[in-house]
Design a protein around this motif. Sequence first.
Motif, PDB file in Angstrom:
ATOM      1  N   LEU A 113       0.829  -1.215   0.000  1.00 20.97           N
ATOM      2  CA  LEU A 113       0.000   0.000   0.000  1.00 20.97           C
ATOM      3  C   LEU A 113       0.861   1.261   0.000  1.00 20.97           C
ATOM      4  O   LEU A 113       0.556   2.234  -0.703  1.00 20.97           O
ATOM      5  CB  LEU A 113      -0.954  -0.007   1.201  1.00 20.97           C
ATOM      6  CG  LEU A 113      -2.061  -1.055   1.155  1.00 20.97           C
ATOM      7  CD1 LEU A 113      -2.848  -1.067   2.469  1.00 20.97           C
ATOM      8  CD2 LEU A 113      -2.991  -0.819  -0.029  1.00 20.97           C
ATOM      9  N   CYS A 120      -3.737   2.974  -8.032  1.00 22.97           N
ATOM     10  CA  CYS A 120      -3.913   1.572  -8.416  1.00 22.97           C
ATOM     11  C   CYS A 120      -2.741   1.142  -9.296  1.00 22.97           C
ATOM     12  O   CYS A 120      -2.410   1.811 -10.278  1.00 22.97           O
ATOM     13  CB  CYS A 120      -5.233   1.405  -9.177  1.00 22.97           C
ATOM     14  SG  CYS A 120      -5.470  -0.247  -9.863  1.00 22.97           S
ATOM     15  N   ALA A 127      -6.855   5.976  -6.050  1.00 25.65           N
ATOM     16  CA  ALA A 127      -7.792   5.141  -5.285  1.00 25.65           C
ATOM     17  C   ALA A 127      -9.175   5.773  -5.344  1.00 25.65           C
ATOM     18  O   ALA A 127      -9.302   7.002  -5.384  1.00 25.65           O
ATOM     19  CB  ALA A 127      -7.318   5.026  -3.840  1.00 25.65           C
ATOM     20  N   GLN A 130     -11.238   7.553   0.121  1.00 24.10           N
ATOM     21  CA  GLN A 130     -10.397   7.443   1.306  1.00 24.10           C
ATOM     22  C   GLN A 130     -11.207   6.827   2.436  1.00 24.10           C
ATOM     23  O   GLN A 130     -12.416   7.052   2.551  1.00 24.10           O
ATOM     24  CB  GLN A 130      -9.884   8.820   1.734  1.00 24.10           C
ATOM     25  CG  GLN A 130      -8.825   9.379   0.785  1.00 24.10           C
ATOM     26  CD  GLN A 130      -8.323  10.722   1.265  1.00 24.10           C
ATOM     27  OE1 GLN A 130      -9.074  11.689   1.261  1.00 24.10           O
ATOM     28  NE2 GLN A 130      -7.070  10.767   1.672  1.00 24.10           N
ATOM     29  N   ARG A 131     -10.536   6.058   3.261  1.00 25.88           N
ATOM     30  CA  ARG A 131     -11.160   5.487   4.457  1.00 25.88           C
ATOM     31  C   ARG A 131     -11.373   6.600   5.482  1.00 25.88           C
ATOM     32  O   ARG A 131     -10.797   7.689   5.352  1.00 25.88           O
ATOM     33  CB  ARG A 131     -10.249   4.413   5.048  1.00 25.88           C
ATOM     34  CG  ARG A 131     -10.083   3.191   4.175  1.00 25.88           C
ATOM     35  CD  ARG A 131      -9.203   2.168   4.932  1.00 25.88           C
ATOM     36  NE  ARG A 131      -9.172   0.910   4.240  1.00 25.88           N
ATOM     37  CZ  ARG A 131      -8.152   0.475   3.515  1.00 25.88           C
ATOM     38  NH1 ARG A 131      -7.072   1.203   3.380  1.00 25.88           N
ATOM     39  NH2 ARG A 131      -8.212  -0.709   2.929  1.00 25.88           N
ATOM     40  N   SER A 135      -6.648   7.163   4.917  1.00 25.35           N
ATOM     41  CA  SER A 135      -5.826   6.342   4.020  1.00 25.35           C
ATOM     42  C   SER A 135      -6.606   6.038   2.745  1.00 25.35           C
ATOM     43  O   SER A 135      -7.834   6.002   2.739  1.00 25.35           O
ATOM     44  CB  SER A 135      -5.397   5.046   4.715  1.00 25.35           C
ATOM     45  OG  SER A 135      -6.524   4.247   5.032  1.00 25.35           O
ATOM     46  N   PHE A 136      -5.868   5.821   1.666  1.00 26.57           N
ATOM     47  CA  PHE A 136      -6.489   5.542   0.378  1.00 26.57           C
ATOM     48  C   PHE A 136      -6.940   4.078   0.325  1.00 26.57           C
ATOM     49  O   PHE A 136      -6.218   3.186   0.763  1.00 26.57           O
ATOM     50  CB  PHE A 136      -5.508   5.824  -0.763  1.00 26.57           C
ATOM     51  CG  PHE A 136      -5.153   7.275  -0.871  1.00 26.57           C
ATOM     52  CD1 PHE A 136      -6.054   8.182  -1.403  1.00 26.57           C
ATOM     53  CD2 PHE A 136      -3.931   7.738  -0.423  1.00 26.57           C
ATOM     54  CE1 PHE A 136      -5.734   9.521  -1.508  1.00 26.57           C
ATOM     55  CE2 PHE A 136      -3.603   9.078  -0.509  1.00 26.57           C
ATOM     56  CZ  PHE A 136      -4.507   9.974  -1.057  1.00 26.57           C
ATOM     57  N   TYR A 137      -8.130   3.856  -0.241  1.00 30.77           N
ATOM     58  CA  TYR A 137      -8.663   2.497  -0.318  1.00 30.77           C
ATOM     59  C   TYR A 137      -8.163   1.794  -1.574  1.00 30.77           C
ATOM     60  O   TYR A 137      -8.565   2.111  -2.689  1.00 30.77           O
ATOM     61  CB  TYR A 137     -10.192   2.477  -0.310  1.00 30.77           C
ATOM     62  CG  TYR A 137     -10.703   1.050  -0.302  1.00 30.77           C
ATOM     63  CD1 TYR A 137     -10.767   0.329   0.882  1.00 30.77           C
ATOM     64  CD2 TYR A 137     -11.051   0.417  -1.485  1.00 30.77           C
ATOM     65  CE1 TYR A 137     -11.188  -0.989   0.889  1.00 30.77           C
ATOM     66  CE2 TYR A 137     -11.477  -0.905  -1.486  1.00 30.77           C
ATOM     67  CZ  TYR A 137     -11.543  -1.604  -0.292  1.00 30.77           C
ATOM     68  OH  TYR A 137     -11.952  -2.902  -0.297  1.00 30.77           O
ATOM     69  N   LEU A 138      -7.260   0.848  -1.368  1.00 29.28           N
ATOM     70  CA  LEU A 138      -6.798  -0.071  -2.407  1.00 29.28           C
ATOM     71  C   LEU A 138      -6.781  -1.461  -1.787  1.00 29.28           C
ATOM     72  O   LEU A 138      -6.672  -1.602  -0.566  1.00 29.28           O
ATOM     73  CB  LEU A 138      -5.397   0.311  -2.902  1.00 29.28           C
ATOM     74  CG  LEU A 138      -5.278   1.626  -3.654  1.00 29.28           C
ATOM     75  CD1 LEU A 138      -3.805   1.977  -3.884  1.00 29.28           C
ATOM     76  CD2 LEU A 138      -6.023   1.567  -4.985  1.00 29.28           C
ATOM     77  N   GLU A 139      -6.903  -2.478  -2.612  1.00 31.95           N
ATOM     78  CA  GLU A 139      -6.914  -3.854  -2.136  1.00 31.95           C
ATOM     79  C   GLU A 139      -5.628  -4.546  -2.583  1.00 31.95           C
ATOM     80  O   GLU A 139      -5.214  -4.397  -3.731  1.00 31.95           O
ATOM     81  CB  GLU A 139      -8.136  -4.579  -2.704  1.00 31.95           C
ATOM     82  CG  GLU A 139      -9.441  -3.926  -2.283  1.00 31.95           C
ATOM     83  CD  GLU A 139     -10.667  -4.478  -2.971  1.00 31.95           C
ATOM     84  OE1 GLU A 139     -10.538  -5.367  -3.854  1.00 31.95           O
ATOM     85  OE2 GLU A 139     -11.775  -4.030  -2.622  1.00 31.95           O
ATOM     86  N   CYS A 161      -7.314  -1.053  -7.315  1.00 31.55           N
ATOM     87  CA  CYS A 161      -8.624  -0.496  -7.012  1.00 31.55           C
ATOM     88  C   CYS A 161      -9.619  -1.664  -7.032  1.00 31.55           C
ATOM     89  O   CYS A 161      -9.319  -2.727  -7.587  1.00 31.55           O
ATOM     90  CB  CYS A 161      -9.006   0.585  -8.025  1.00 31.55           C
ATOM     91  SG  CYS A 161      -9.291  -0.032  -9.704  1.00 31.55           S
ATOM     92  N   PRO A 162     -10.793  -1.512  -6.443  1.00 31.36           N
ATOM     93  CA  PRO A 162     -11.748  -2.628  -6.414  1.00 31.36           C
ATOM     94  C   PRO A 162     -12.110  -3.158  -7.804  1.00 31.36           C
ATOM     95  O   PRO A 162     -12.256  -4.371  -7.980  1.00 31.36           O
ATOM     96  CB  PRO A 162     -12.978  -2.039  -5.724  1.00 31.36           C
ATOM     97  CG  PRO A 162     -12.445  -0.916  -4.906  1.00 31.36           C
ATOM     98  CD  PRO A 162     -11.274  -0.370  -5.677  1.00 31.36           C
TER      99      PRO A 162
END
Length: 177
Positions: A113, A120, A127, A130-131, A135-139, A161-162
């Motif tokens: 991350l 991504c 991303a 953000q959560r 923080s940036f949402y990446l998987e 990214c999702p």
Amino acid sequence: MVTQLTDDIGPAALLPALQSMGGHIEYLDSFASTTLAKQSSLRSLYEELLLRLSPIAKTTDEDEIFAQWVADAIADSASERAKRLADASPLPQTRHQIVKTFRRNPDVVAEVLLRAKGVCEGCRTPAPFQRPDGSFYLEVHHVKRLADGGHDTVDNAIALCPNCHRERHFGRPPNSA
């Protein structure tokens, strides 16, 4: 003993007990050397039951079966779907299964991350959100799946990214036109 248990109770009724037993073994493992004699006999029984019950626990890939059912429903007529929906129970059926999971290394996830810096590593876009902590949402995705013998390492993982993550799992493989 295992044969008598499965014959008396029935294999499907033993699945919840087997899952619970696995949890107890995991708990005992957290105490390292405590009760090794008990633990080894418990582990032996668990492994024997698991071997005996695994064919009924998950004989096929449930996701693939469900995807086929959805494809069949889409291909069917609206009136046929409406009939089935009218007769369908609103409560879903339940099933028990035994699932093997992997305890991933949090440092691998953190490094991947941080390496991505909120972008991504698949499509190179930022991303999607953000959560709550900012923080940036990446998987984090393993290039070679852990289930296929892939390693839980930074080199075998990418931040996606999702959409890209779902594509890696459910899209067409490259060069399969």
